[in-house]
Design a protein around this motif. Sequence first.
Motif, PDB file in Angstrom:
ATOM      1  N   VAL A  62     -30.522  12.552  33.067  1.00 57.03           N
ATOM      2  CA  VAL A  62     -29.263  12.114  32.459  1.00 57.03           C
ATOM      3  C   VAL A  62     -28.064  12.791  33.112  1.00 57.03           C
ATOM      4  CG1 VAL A  62     -27.881  12.069  30.337  1.00 57.03           C
ATOM      5  CG2 VAL A  62     -30.334  11.562  30.239  1.00 57.03           C
ATOM      6  N   ASP A  78     -34.576   6.040  23.229  1.00 58.60           N
ATOM      7  CA  ASP A  78     -33.613   4.961  23.493  1.00 58.60           C
ATOM      8  C   ASP A  78     -32.289   5.511  24.031  1.00 58.60           C
ATOM      9  OD1 ASP A  78     -32.466   6.137  21.329  1.00 58.60           O
ATOM     10  OD2 ASP A  78     -32.891   4.492  19.925  1.00 58.60           O
ATOM     11  N   GLN A  79     -31.273   4.639  24.038  1.00 56.67           N
ATOM     12  CA  GLN A  79     -29.962   5.001  24.582  1.00 56.67           C
ATOM     13  C   GLN A  79     -29.346   6.183  23.846  1.00 56.67           C
ATOM     14  OE1 GLN A  79     -28.291   4.029  27.224  1.00 56.67           O
ATOM     15  NE2 GLN A  79     -26.563   5.379  26.699  1.00 56.67           N
ATOM     16  N   LYS A  80     -29.720   6.370  22.598  1.00 52.27           N
ATOM     17  CA  LYS A  80     -29.156   7.456  21.816  1.00 52.27           C
ATOM     18  C   LYS A  80     -29.469   8.807  22.460  1.00 52.27           C
ATOM     19  CE  LYS A  80     -29.454   7.053  17.364  1.00 52.27           C
ATOM     20  NZ  LYS A  80     -29.997   7.091  15.986  1.00 52.27           N
ATOM     21  N   ASN A 138     -29.576   9.495  25.670  1.00 50.92           N
ATOM     22  CA  ASN A 138     -28.569   9.732  26.707  1.00 50.92           C
ATOM     23  C   ASN A 138     -27.229  10.153  26.095  1.00 50.92           C
ATOM     24  OD1 ASN A 138     -30.597   8.854  28.329  1.00 50.92           O
ATOM     25  ND2 ASN A 138     -29.536   7.042  29.109  1.00 50.92           N
ATOM     26  N   ASP A 139     -26.831   9.452  25.011  1.00 50.16           N
ATOM     27  CA  ASP A 139     -25.555   9.785  24.372  1.00 50.16           C
ATOM     28  C   ASP A 139     -25.561  11.204  23.819  1.00 50.16           C
ATOM     29  OD1 ASP A 139     -24.499   7.324  24.950  1.00 50.16           O
ATOM     30  OD2 ASP A 139     -24.992   6.437  22.999  1.00 50.16           O
ATOM     31  N   ARG A 157     -18.572   8.253  22.430  1.00 50.74           N
ATOM     32  CA  ARG A 157     -19.985   8.591  22.158  1.00 50.74           C
ATOM     33  C   ARG A 157     -20.127   9.230  20.773  1.00 50.74           C
ATOM     34  NH1 ARG A 157     -23.164   8.235  26.775  1.00 50.74           N
ATOM     35  NH2 ARG A 157     -22.031   8.286  28.760  1.00 50.74           N
TER      36      ARG A 157
END
Length: 632
Positions: A524, A591-593, A595-596, A622
């Motif tokens: 990331v 999931d994308q969370k 990365n955030d 974010r």
Amino acid sequence: MYKKKFLSFQTEVKQLLHLMINSLYSNREIFIRELISNAVDACDKLHYNALNNDALYEGDQNLFIEIEVNNKNNILVIRDNGIGMTKEEVISNLGTIAKSGTADFLAKLSEQQKKDAKLIGQFGVGFYSAFIVSSEVTVRTRLAGTKFKNGTQWYSKGEGEFSIEPLMLNKHGTEIILKLKNNAKEFSEEYKIKEIIKKYSDHINIPVKMITVQNSKIKDKYGKNLPTWLSVNEANALWKKNKNEISDDEYKNFYKHITNDYMEPLTWSHNKVEGNLEYTSLLYLPSRAPIDIYQKEGIRGLKLYVQRIFIMDNIDQFLPIYLRFIKGVIDSNDLSINVSREILQKNPQVEKIKSALTKRVLDMFNKLAKDEKNYQKFFDQFGSILKEGLSEDYVNHANIASLLRFYTTYNDKHIQNQTLDNYISRMKEGQHKIYYVVSDSFKSACNSPHIEIFRKKGIEVLLLVDRIDEWVMMNHLTEFKNKKFSDISKGDLDLGNIEDDKEKKNLIEHTKSKENLISRIKKVLGDRVADVRFTHRLVDSPACIVISEKDMGFQMRRIMEAANQILPNTKPIFEINPQHLIIIKLEKNIDQKFNDLIEVLFNQAILAKGGTLEDPVNYIKRINNLLLNDSI
């Protein structure tokens, strides 16, 4: 011959006069000290210039200041036979303010401060104090060595403009005529003026004379006393007297005279040196820093006399730059009266005197340190400037370091009152280093995630928040009494023999068992970090960043970049706390969370370290997205 002209004051002068007329000074009598001080400067300048041109005296080498009062007409006159001024100098000196410090001062005063402000003499505008008590001020002056017809008269009511016109004057020097306001009639009384002179100007080295009849030794043919001029002040250089004969009040008043500072000094040192070098010094430590203390062109240095003859003002060759706030007088028997600033820079005698005076000043600080209250006042005002001495003065390096005061986690008080000796006396058994953290403010230093493990183990940490601190610690204060300093936000965590073996073991096990999590985080963050690793330096925080031992911190980088320095890019190390609930739950998120969250944790770590974000708007987005969604 020019005709009478009307000119406007400079904007800053108009502001200043407005403050003066509206009682900026809380103690009105101080205007006499200001005007006498200007007269002394004029006499000193004539004395110095006449060393190479005796004709400037115009046949009279007896320099003096005269004061006349007329209580019937409410008039006060102060005159001197000093250097005097040309027409151009009158316009420049009385119509403008050349010192930027005064404009800065005026700009910074709030409306309430303007009402409550006391003296402004320290900003070099003492002449304008005359308007506190005067409805009209007239100045008559002629430069010594010029023709009688070259005199100048300046006049103003302090209402935004002044007039200037030519004048025939038989005598050189300056005469100031004050038409006193109705509420200032007390200053036209002889007894009042004598009282003020004795209070503020008794020990200036120029006689201040007033006309007297009662004590006159001159009589007419009928035996009656005739008016005569008699000296009111002692007219003896204070620094030449035996210090046992000088009262504290006399020392304080002399300080106010030479500095135009209305506040009393914190302390002073008066010494006479005899032997290979012969000189007398009277050094003062002010109670507050001037507003131009960080300006290169700021006024600094001592008054130089040679055998009681005034030579130059603001001589900074006798003290190092980090002691630029010290005021006072030095009177040498060894220097030539024709000495110049250029000669002083190359004179070996000056270097010896400088070395001795530097030690004298540091000794003055050490003595003051026994009075914790007053030393705290000193350090609050001048502590960051004293730190400059660590880079400039290798000879006195250890002494300077012992004089420093710090915020620390020992008491978490917002006051720099802990010494390095205090710190060492409280070091844990097995602790070999003095730990510190650098931050932009006291609060952020107190709450830095880097000190969490130190608080847990009861290890004290210095909290450094001055702009100069990181530069000093990196380059000029690496150890004290054989104890090395360690920035806890740099490099690997090193607690010496206090390190917990169990914590080390757990960290190794976490690193082995969660290699996948580390890999995902690295993916990331990419090339924005040098490494990602677990750490046991964190207790309550989920993550932090550290930099290598040799890299600059964010604070130092900002200072260098502000000076247009080109710096190499450095990559921080991202450290995460394997025990923190956020990190534990992160493993389960794919999931994308994920990365955030990593981006948010990384940006938070940068902010906590005192850094700035490249894209703060994206960081906020974010955060908002995470708040809108379910928890981890």
